[in-house]
Scaffold this motif. Structure first.
Motif, PDB file in Angstrom:
ATOM      1  N   LYS A 149       9.711  -4.219  11.881  1.00 49.93           N
ATOM      2  CA  LYS A 149      10.583  -3.460  10.978  1.00 49.93           C
ATOM      3  C   LYS A 149      10.158  -3.650   9.519  1.00 49.93           C
ATOM      4  O   LYS A 149      10.159  -2.711   8.733  1.00 49.93           O
ATOM      5  N   MET A 150       9.780  -4.876   9.181  1.00 54.36           N
ATOM      6  CA  MET A 150       9.430  -5.157   7.793  1.00 54.36           C
ATOM      7  C   MET A 150       8.027  -4.633   7.450  1.00 54.36           C
ATOM      8  O   MET A 150       7.748  -4.286   6.307  1.00 54.36           O
ATOM      9  N   ILE A 151       7.152  -4.572   8.455  1.00 57.88           N
ATOM     10  CA  ILE A 151       5.829  -3.987   8.210  1.00 57.88           C
ATOM     11  C   ILE A 151       5.992  -2.501   7.874  1.00 57.88           C
ATOM     12  O   ILE A 151       5.358  -1.969   6.966  1.00 57.88           O
ATOM     13  N   LYS A 152       6.928  -1.856   8.594  1.00 56.36           N
ATOM     14  CA  LYS A 152       7.192  -0.444   8.292  1.00 56.36           C
ATOM     15  C   LYS A 152       7.777  -0.287   6.897  1.00 56.36           C
ATOM     16  O   LYS A 152       7.470   0.665   6.183  1.00 56.36           O
ATOM     17  N   LYS A 153       8.625  -1.238   6.527  1.00 57.29           N
ATOM     18  CA  LYS A 153       9.224  -1.165   5.190  1.00 57.29           C
ATOM     19  C   LYS A 153       8.139  -1.300   4.110  1.00 57.29           C
ATOM     20  O   LYS A 153       8.165  -0.570   3.114  1.00 57.29           O
ATOM     21  N   LEU A 154       7.191  -2.202   4.354  1.00 55.64           N
ATOM     22  CA  LEU A 154       6.076  -2.337   3.395  1.00 55.64           C
ATOM     23  C   LEU A 154       5.371  -0.999   3.224  1.00 55.64           C
ATOM     24  O   LEU A 154       5.028  -0.600   2.113  1.00 55.64           O
ATOM     25  N   ALA A 155       5.138  -0.344   4.356  1.00 50.69           N
ATOM     26  CA  ALA A 155       4.443   0.951   4.318  1.00 50.69           C
ATOM     27  C   ALA A 155       5.277   1.975   3.552  1.00 50.69           C
ATOM     28  O   ALA A 155       4.765   2.699   2.694  1.00 50.69           O
ATOM     29  N   ASP A 156       6.578   2.013   3.835  1.00 54.33           N
ATOM     30  CA  ASP A 156       7.461   2.957   3.131  1.00 54.33           C
ATOM     31  C   ASP A 156       7.504   2.667   1.637  1.00 54.33           C
ATOM     32  O   ASP A 156       7.617   3.577   0.825  1.00 54.33           O
ATOM     33  N   ASP A 157       7.429   1.399   1.292  1.00 54.05           N
ATOM     34  CA  ASP A 157       7.473   1.018  -0.129  1.00 54.05           C
ATOM     35  C   ASP A 157       6.112   1.209  -0.808  1.00 54.05           C
ATOM     36  O   ASP A 157       5.966   0.913  -1.996  1.00 54.05           O
ATOM     37  N   GLU A 158       5.142   1.664  -0.007  1.00 55.17           N
ATOM     38  CA  GLU A 158       3.795   1.966  -0.536  1.00 55.17           C
ATOM     39  C   GLU A 158       3.199   0.821  -1.351  1.00 55.17           C
ATOM     40  O   GLU A 158       2.697   0.994  -2.453  1.00 55.17           O
ATOM     41  N   VAL A 159       3.266  -0.352  -0.770  1.00 56.82           N
ATOM     42  CA  VAL A 159       2.703  -1.513  -1.474  1.00 56.82           C
ATOM     43  C   VAL A 159       1.182  -1.392  -1.512  1.00 56.82           C
ATOM     44  O   VAL A 159       0.577  -0.736  -0.662  1.00 56.82           O
ATOM     45  N   LYS A 160       0.600  -2.035  -2.494  1.00 55.50           N
ATOM     46  CA  LYS A 160      -0.845  -1.880  -2.700  1.00 55.50           C
ATOM     47  C   LYS A 160      -1.626  -3.139  -2.328  1.00 55.50           C
ATOM     48  O   LYS A 160      -2.835  -3.185  -2.475  1.00 55.50           O
ATOM     49  N   PHE A 161      -0.917  -4.175  -1.885  1.00 56.38           N
ATOM     50  CA  PHE A 161      -1.643  -5.394  -1.507  1.00 56.38           C
ATOM     51  C   PHE A 161      -2.090  -5.286  -0.059  1.00 56.38           C
ATOM     52  O   PHE A 161      -1.779  -4.314   0.636  1.00 56.38           O
ATOM     53  N   LYS A 162      -2.832  -6.313   0.384  1.00 63.36           N
ATOM     54  CA  LYS A 162      -3.372  -6.272   1.738  1.00 63.36           C
ATOM     55  C   LYS A 162      -2.446  -6.967   2.727  1.00 63.36           C
ATOM     56  O   LYS A 162      -1.641  -7.824   2.343  1.00 63.36           O
ATOM     57  N   LEU A 163      -2.623  -6.606   3.989  1.00 62.04           N
ATOM     58  CA  LEU A 163      -1.764  -7.169   5.026  1.00 62.04           C
ATOM     59  C   LEU A 163      -2.609  -7.920   6.059  1.00 62.04           C
ATOM     60  O   LEU A 163      -3.636  -7.426   6.521  1.00 62.04           O
ATOM     61  N   ALA A 164      -2.160  -9.122   6.369  1.00 65.13           N
ATOM     62  CA  ALA A 164      -2.778  -9.885   7.458  1.00 65.13           C
ATOM     63  C   ALA A 164      -1.695 -10.181   8.490  1.00 65.13           C
ATOM     64  O   ALA A 164      -0.531 -10.383   8.132  1.00 65.13           O
ATOM     65  N   VAL A 165      -2.085 -10.166   9.748  1.00 66.00           N
ATOM     66  CA  VAL A 165      -1.122 -10.426  10.822  1.00 66.00           C
ATOM     67  C   VAL A 165      -1.632 -11.582  11.667  1.00 66.00           C
ATOM     68  O   VAL A 165      -2.779 -11.585  12.122  1.00 66.00           O
ATOM     69  N   SER A 166      -0.777 -12.575  11.854  1.00 66.05           N
ATOM     70  CA  SER A 166      -1.143 -13.715  12.692  1.00 66.05           C
ATOM     71  C   SER A 166      -0.912 -13.317  14.142  1.00 66.05           C
ATOM     72  O   SER A 166       0.204 -13.375  14.637  1.00 66.05           O
ATOM     73  N   LEU A 167      -1.990 -12.903  14.768  1.00 65.13           N
ATOM     74  CA  LEU A 167      -1.847 -12.324  16.108  1.00 65.13           C
ATOM     75  C   LEU A 167      -1.909 -13.413  17.188  1.00 65.13           C
ATOM     76  O   LEU A 167      -0.993 -13.550  17.991  1.00 65.13           O
ATOM     77  N   HIS A 168      -2.988 -14.122  17.236  1.00 63.92           N
ATOM     78  CA  HIS A 168      -3.200 -15.253  18.159  1.00 63.92           C
ATOM     79  C   HIS A 168      -3.241 -14.902  19.647  1.00 63.92           C
ATOM     80  O   HIS A 168      -3.806 -15.650  20.436  1.00 63.92           O
TER      81      HIS A 168
END
Ligand code: SAH
Length: 347
Positions: A203-222
């Motif tokens: 949900k928060m990843i989608k919010k980042l996208a909606d907020d059009e942030v310009k920084f990079k995203l890393a996901v701890s997948l493992h």
């Protein structure tokens, strides 16, 4: 009593301007004070020499300027520096300066403790005590920037939100801190040099996208297999990989910014072909690269770094499928400053 006074840096510039007009002064006074608080890093109202004495006294009556204090600084044999940072209420978080030949990176904390429960991470054992305020995040960066100038003769070049805490569970404050770090009134750093790392809250990843942030995203997948992932990261039971995938596709469609997956290979957990195949498949959904990070043991228990051959098997499979993969060696291990080791032992 001090305790009831508000931290003046919790006010936006507009709020400060309004405070002054409401108190019979002019709005531009808000700009002046704001500049003192952020660009000039004033620690006391008396530092604000172009503000009238009576105005400073009035500010003193209404507000405090909370500042972090670097309680202890440890330097690793590899040049990594770890700061134990004391907050105004006595709690402690940690931040790390990681130098390489070409850059210096600050690894900062977003929460005291963590909201999540990854079994392999020392910070998770602390539980979440509270969220950090924007100024507490910003001050960690300023402290590291000073150390970078002092020890490496150049300003901080990058920031990763990979210290203590889950940044997306402290969304608003992290965004406000980044706004300040990137604004000309703060450090004026390019958002492209900032990476927010999340254990994956769709949900928060989608919010980042909606907020059009310009920084990079890393996901701890493992792991790209639900059963394994929810065993090692129990909170992820609520966020199946299908939801994570959907949120990442959404992120990419809005931002066109590649994702970095962080991935540790553990003996007898994900050092098998099914795990490799699942990761390769997952990597095809959204443009990405993979950082295979070394495991930093936090106790004798359950988790052990997989063999070099297993890691090579991952690299080979990813590269054969055109996916960029890198092995990231730990830094600052001798001072417990490496990923997953932040848990303020001294506090
Ligand atoms: N909560 C965020 C940021 C903090 S953790 C997140 O999960 O991304 C930063 C990185 O360190 C994450 O990729 C995390 O999975 C990894 N990590 C945690 N414990 C570790 C350990 N013991 N050894 C190696 N990496 C670890």
């Amino acid at each position: 009593m001090e305790i009831h006074k508000k931290d003046i840096r919790s006010l936006s510039k507009d709020q400060l301007r309004e405070f002054f007009t409401a108190n019979g002064d002019q709005a531009f006074r808000g700009n002046q004070v704001y500049e003192w608080l952020w660009s000039k890093g004033a620690h006391s109202f008396d530092d604000m020499t172009n503000v009238a004495k009576t105005t400073r006294a009035m500010l003193e009556e209404n507000f405090v300027i909370n500042h972090i204090k670097v309680d202890q600084m440890q330097r690793s044999s590899d040049g990594t520096v770890k700061n134990a940072v004391r907050l105004h209420d006595g709690l402690v978080v940690e931040s790390v300066l990681i130098p390489t030949i070409t850059r210096t990176t600050a690894c900062v904390s977003s929460q005291v403790g963590c909201s999540l429960d990854c079994n392999f991470c020392a910070t998770a054992r602390l539980k979440r005590m509270r969220n950090l305020n924007p100024d507490e995040i910003y001050d960690q960066v300023i402290a590291i920037d000073k150390e970078s100038r002092l020890y490496h003769n150049h300003p901080l070049s990058n920031i990763v939100f990979m210290g203590m805490g889950e940044p997306l569970m402290n969304y608003n404050n992290v965004i406000k801190a980044i706004d300040m770090i990137t604004s000309p009134e703060g450090l004026g750093m390019s958002p492209k040099r900032i990476t927010v790392s999340t254990s994956g809250v769709p949900k928060m990843i989608k919010k980042l996208a909606d907020d059009e942030v310009k920084f990079k995203l890393a996901v701890s997948l493992h792991s790209a297999i639900d059963d394994i992932r929810s065993r090692i990261m129990p909170f992820s039971k609520n966020f199946p990989l299908a939801d994570l995938r959907e949120s990442l596709e959404y992120w990419y469609s809005k931002t066109r910014s590649k994702i970095t997956y962080e991935y540790v290979v553990w003996k007898d957990i994900n050092d098998n072909k099914a795990s490799i195949d699942a990761l390769v498949k997952f990597c095809k959904y959204v443009p990405c690269k993979v950082n295979l990070i070394e495991y930093n043991p936090i106790d004798d228990g359950e988790f052990q770094q997989a063999s070099e051959e297993s890691i090579m098997a991952y690299i080979k499979a990813l590269e054969a499928n055109g996916i960029v993969a890198k092995v990231r060696r730990s830094r600052g291990k001798d001072i417990d400053a490496a990923c997953g080791q932040l848990a303020n032992k001294e506090a």
